[in-house]
Design an enzyme around this catalytic site. Structure first.
Site, mmCIF file in Angstrom:
data_model
loop_
_atom_site.group_PDB
_atom_site.id
_atom_site.type_symbol
_atom_site.label_atom_id
_atom_site.label_comp_id
_atom_site.label_asym_id
_atom_site.label_seq_id
_atom_site.Cartn_x
_atom_site.Cartn_y
_atom_site.Cartn_z
ATOM 1 N N SER A 278 0.676 10.868 -17.010
ATOM 2 C CA SER A 278 -0.451 11.086 -17.917
ATOM 3 C C SER A 278 -0.157 12.353 -18.703
ATOM 4 O O SER A 278 0.657 13.186 -18.286
ATOM 5 C CB SER A 278 -1.736 11.267 -17.083
ATOM 6 O OG SER A 278 -2.778 11.824 -17.857
ATOM 7 N N TYR B 193 -7.100 15.437 -10.371
ATOM 8 C CA TYR B 193 -6.187 14.377 -10.809
ATOM 9 C C TYR B 193 -4.972 14.992 -11.501
ATOM 10 O O TYR B 193 -3.818 14.612 -11.232
ATOM 11 C CB TYR B 193 -6.922 13.442 -11.753
ATOM 12 C CG TYR B 193 -6.061 12.433 -12.474
ATOM 13 C CD1 TYR B 193 -5.627 11.278 -11.839
ATOM 14 C CD2 TYR B 193 -5.691 12.629 -13.804
ATOM 15 C CE1 TYR B 193 -4.850 10.343 -12.509
ATOM 16 C CE2 TYR B 193 -4.916 11.697 -14.483
ATOM 17 C CZ TYR B 193 -4.495 10.555 -13.826
ATOM 18 O OH TYR B 193 -3.725 9.636 -14.498
ATOM 19 N N ASP C 85 0.873 -1.171 0.000
ATOM 20 C CA ASP C 85 0.000 0.000 0.000
ATOM 21 C C ASP C 85 0.908 1.218 0.000
ATOM 22 O O ASP C 85 1.599 1.491 0.993
ATOM 23 C CB ASP C 85 -0.890 -0.022 1.245
ATOM 24 C CG ASP C 85 -1.823 1.188 1.335
ATOM 25 O OD1 ASP C 85 -1.659 2.144 0.533
ATOM 26 O OD2 ASP C 85 -2.693 1.195 2.225
ATOM 27 N N LYS D 177 -0.795 14.810 -10.795
ATOM 28 C CA LYS D 177 0.179 14.358 -11.793
ATOM 29 C C LYS D 177 1.194 15.453 -12.123
ATOM 30 O O LYS D 177 2.372 15.152 -12.394
ATOM 31 C CB LYS D 177 -0.544 13.894 -13.059
ATOM 32 C CG LYS D 177 -1.328 12.597 -12.885
ATOM 33 C CD LYS D 177 -0.426 11.424 -12.525
ATOM 34 C CE LYS D 177 -1.183 10.104 -12.540
ATOM 35 N NZ LYS D 177 -0.313 8.958 -12.186
#
Length: 255
Positions: free
Chosen positions: A125, A138, A50, A142
């Site tokens: 991304s 998000y 984790d 990133k």
């Protein structure tokens, strides 16, 4: 062949990376929060990891043995306007997508530095360079990840550690469909939510991303940033060529 530790290998891109690297003869250490989710995955080791839990990270890295390559893939996303996204959800994104990636990198870096070799491959991304409305939380995680990765390239590169950032666009991994969404029934931002698909563009497969990651792992001098697929290359070039005086959008919005 390299010993490769992959985070978030239970499904989607991470699972495809494990299959691809195993097929190329590498020693694959597949990890996930729930080790049962790794059942059936061809890997040399399957470990619980984790990325948001330091004790879990430390235990997994100890159990993994020598790690030549870290593929930092674990991540998640949400759909929400910045005006009303729960701050706790943004914190969760950063804990997993950003701080989690750094936490695992910190765990494997000392041994890499002492050996004078190693690879850190971060699955980012196009949204690490391009802001898209409704997915901006998000994207923020990133953008921060890419700053960390580039910083590591500058710092750890001195000790022979190579760092790469893999940048796919939309991927047909199911992540978007699983994303939490935070909108009221009468939310004024709903018209933007309906256009997220057009903003994300044409999707590529997890296997295409996996092949690109494996190519980076095997490249003697990998690039720092590696766009994956024509849609990603096209979008990132358009962003690079656009003016910074106004917000950039890949398509015109109708709302």
């Amino acid at each position: 062949m390299s010993s490769v530790l992959i985070t978030g290998a239970s499904r989607g891109i991470g699972r495809a990376i494990a299959v691809e690297l195993g097929g190329r003869g590498h020693r694959v250490i597949a990890t996930a929060r729930n080790v049962d989710d790794l059942a059936g995955l061809p890997a040399d080791l399957r470990l619980r990891l984790d990325v948001t839990d330091q004790a879990s990270v430390d235990e997994a890295v100890r159990a993994a043995g020598e790690v030549d390559v870290l593929v930092s893939n674990a991540g998640t996303t949400v759909r929400a306007p910045l005006e009303s996204v729960p701050i706790s959800e943004v914190e969760n994104l950063f804990q997993l997508n950003t701080f989690g990636a750094l936490r695992v990198a910190q765990a494997v870096l000392p041994a890499m530095r002492e050996r004078g070799s190693g690879r850190l491959v971060f699955v980012s991304s196009v949204q690490g360079r391009v802001v898209l409305p409704i997915i901006a939380p998000y994207g923020a995680s990133k953008w921060a990840l890419e700053a960390i990765a580039e910083g590591l390239a500058l710092e750890a590169g001195h000790f022979g550690v190579k760092v790469s950032i893999v940048q796919p666009g939309a991927v047909s991994s199911g992540g978007a469909e699983r994303a939490k969404s935070f909108f009221a029934d009468d939310d004024p931002y709903l018209p933007l939510l309906r256009q997220v698909g057009a903003l994300r563009g044409e999707a590529i497969t997890p296997e295409e991303v996996a092949a690109a990651v494996a190519d980076v792992v095997e490249h003697p001098e990998p690039a720092l940033r590696v766009p994956v697929g024509v849609p990603a290359e096209t979008l990132l070039k358009a962003r690079k060529d656009a003016s910074d005086s106004t917000p950039f959008l890949p398509v015109r919005l109708d709302w």
